[in-house]
Design an enzyme around this catalytic site. Sequence first.
Site, mmCIF file in Angstrom:
data_model
loop_
_atom_site.group_PDB
_atom_site.id
_atom_site.type_symbol
_atom_site.label_atom_id
_atom_site.label_comp_id
_atom_site.label_asym_id
_atom_site.label_seq_id
_atom_site.Cartn_x
_atom_site.Cartn_y
_atom_site.Cartn_z
ATOM 1 N N CYS A 178 0.838 -1.200 0.000
ATOM 2 C CA CYS A 178 0.000 0.000 0.000
ATOM 3 C C CYS A 178 0.872 1.249 0.000
ATOM 4 O O CYS A 178 2.016 1.229 0.424
ATOM 5 C CB CYS A 178 -0.953 0.049 1.175
ATOM 6 S SG CYS A 178 -2.137 -1.292 1.272
ATOM 7 N N LYS A 234 6.226 -4.984 -1.909
ATOM 8 C CA LYS A 234 7.645 -4.764 -1.636
ATOM 9 C C LYS A 234 7.925 -4.686 -0.145
ATOM 10 O O LYS A 234 8.827 -5.335 0.371
ATOM 11 C CB LYS A 234 8.103 -3.467 -2.325
ATOM 12 C CG LYS A 234 9.585 -3.160 -2.135
ATOM 13 C CD LYS A 234 10.446 -4.221 -2.795
ATOM 14 C CE LYS A 234 11.918 -3.951 -2.627
ATOM 15 N NZ LYS A 234 12.743 -5.069 -3.121
#
Length: 607
Positions: free
Chosen positions: A2, A602
């Site tokens: 996010c 990530k």
Amino acid sequence: MCGIIGIIGREDLSERLFQGLRRLEYRGYDSAGMCTIHDGKLDRRRAEGKLDNLGRVLANDPLPGKIGIAHTRWATHGAPTVANAHPHIAGDVAVVHNGIIENFKTLRDELLERGHHFESETDTEVVAHLLDEQMQAGKDPRHAVSKVLKKLRGAFALAILFKNYPDLLIGARLGSPLVVGYGDGENYLGSDALALAPLTQKISYLEEGDWVVLTREGIEVHDIEDRIVERPVVLSGASGLMVEKGNYRHFMQKEIFEQPVVVAQTLQSYLRPVEGQVALPDPDFDLSQIKRVTIVACGTSYYAGMVARYWIERFARVPVEIEAASEYRYREPVMEEGGLSLFISQSGETADTLAALRHARAGGQKIAVVVNVPTSSMAREADLLLPTHAGPEIGVASTKAFTCQLAVLAALATHIARVKGQLTQQEEQDIVRHLAEAPAALNAALAFNDTIENVATAIAPARDVLYIGRGPDYPLAMEGALKLKEISYIHAEGYAAGEMKHGPIALIDDKVPIIVLAPSGPLFEKTVSNMQEMQARGGKVILISDEKGIQEAGDNCLATLTMPKVHPLIAPIVYAIPVQLLAYHVAVIKGTDVDQPRNLAKSVTVE
């Protein structure tokens, strides 16, 4: 995982919000949205899938406004649909959120009983309803935020708009990072410094429990007790150029080829080649008194920790345990006096690892961290900070951060060995010399890119792939398998070579490629024996070794990849190159999204 950006300014800012989301793409997402205040109302645009979809929505239906928030969502509660995409609106309030509200179901049920209606399946919408409820009860935004934050359990970063307060943007964080940026007549919120890179270099990192009020004139930070506090203003050093591919097809490809340079930069911070010594920052404790090291990490960082265990035990003669961060707190680990807990994380914000760090701190352990972001939460909470110097890593699959972690961990192992009297001066000089050879060896390994690309064509059709190695090459086998899984979606497993005969050898047939990591050296013969056991059962072997190893064992292999001859100490660093490139080229052949593989993020900022 996010991404958030918020801006309050004096000009229309839709395009800048959208470009901010572009800079946050690397964090991983499956939907995106933006909201502004315009003509006295909350105006929102959302789209499922890639940012290009949101771009088309904005092109057809522009979003004016001089204050706004934007978000890239990685689904946790509810499918990746437009209805579940952020921002979420309830009455006069719009919210974007990173993290997880752990008690959202209880809060939602209470709101339903009070007559609230929900449009999504997300935990975030609960926050919007709670805030709107406070506003309807006559509270102002500051009091509403303060009251609602005390009801939330979990990890979150929030950016909030209030329809009737177009001169006010509020953010909050607990367990998920949030940065504020200072501009001229405008101010900013972001998940990280990269989100704000072209907008400002003056930033502050909010601390745990902080919430912040942004106006066009200034920024007011409140701590968890609602006291107004000052947070240091620093220069971020981030640049929009850091998130550009240049002449490379993918960020992952670019980052693989950057490794000789960034490993050299990292080693430069820790080696004194003229003196033949390792030089670490001075810790807040005596490393010579450490009796045990516990390494805690997730994913690729965990495999770097596995390699470090070999080095620390061999050189320093200190016992080492390695723990998956997501499991560490839940097995009630025994924490002995004199223990060092070593945490490894690219982002320094990985939720599981950060929670484990705080658990170890509460247990009286000394804390060392290896991170790529020296301003991260883990870095700020460490007794010994060991930064890598890999630069921003945009591809979801870690490459250059991994090899830089290995470089730092090798230096740490050497330093502990010296202060504990386990190394002679000559032995330390030899280690320093071999580590200094790593960048050139990485360059030499990259020269085999075309050969590796050809070998990838033999792997791409496979349904399953096995990787094997011994000693420090065993973690490399696991890392190679992880890379292939992450970006090509081929099922792959990494095994200790000697464990194959204890079960996994049953999987061997002529349709399962076997990647064998076997640099010539003390473990070569045993690894080759295991390899030949699989060849005898029809296994198709791809042998990765140096010229001597290929000459001795390469005759009956499906393919061979020749690496430069290197000292065993740096073999795990150098042999990362072929497993990374194999995964990369297989993914390109299969046409997957290399930089943003499905379902992955990530920076994993939820537990």
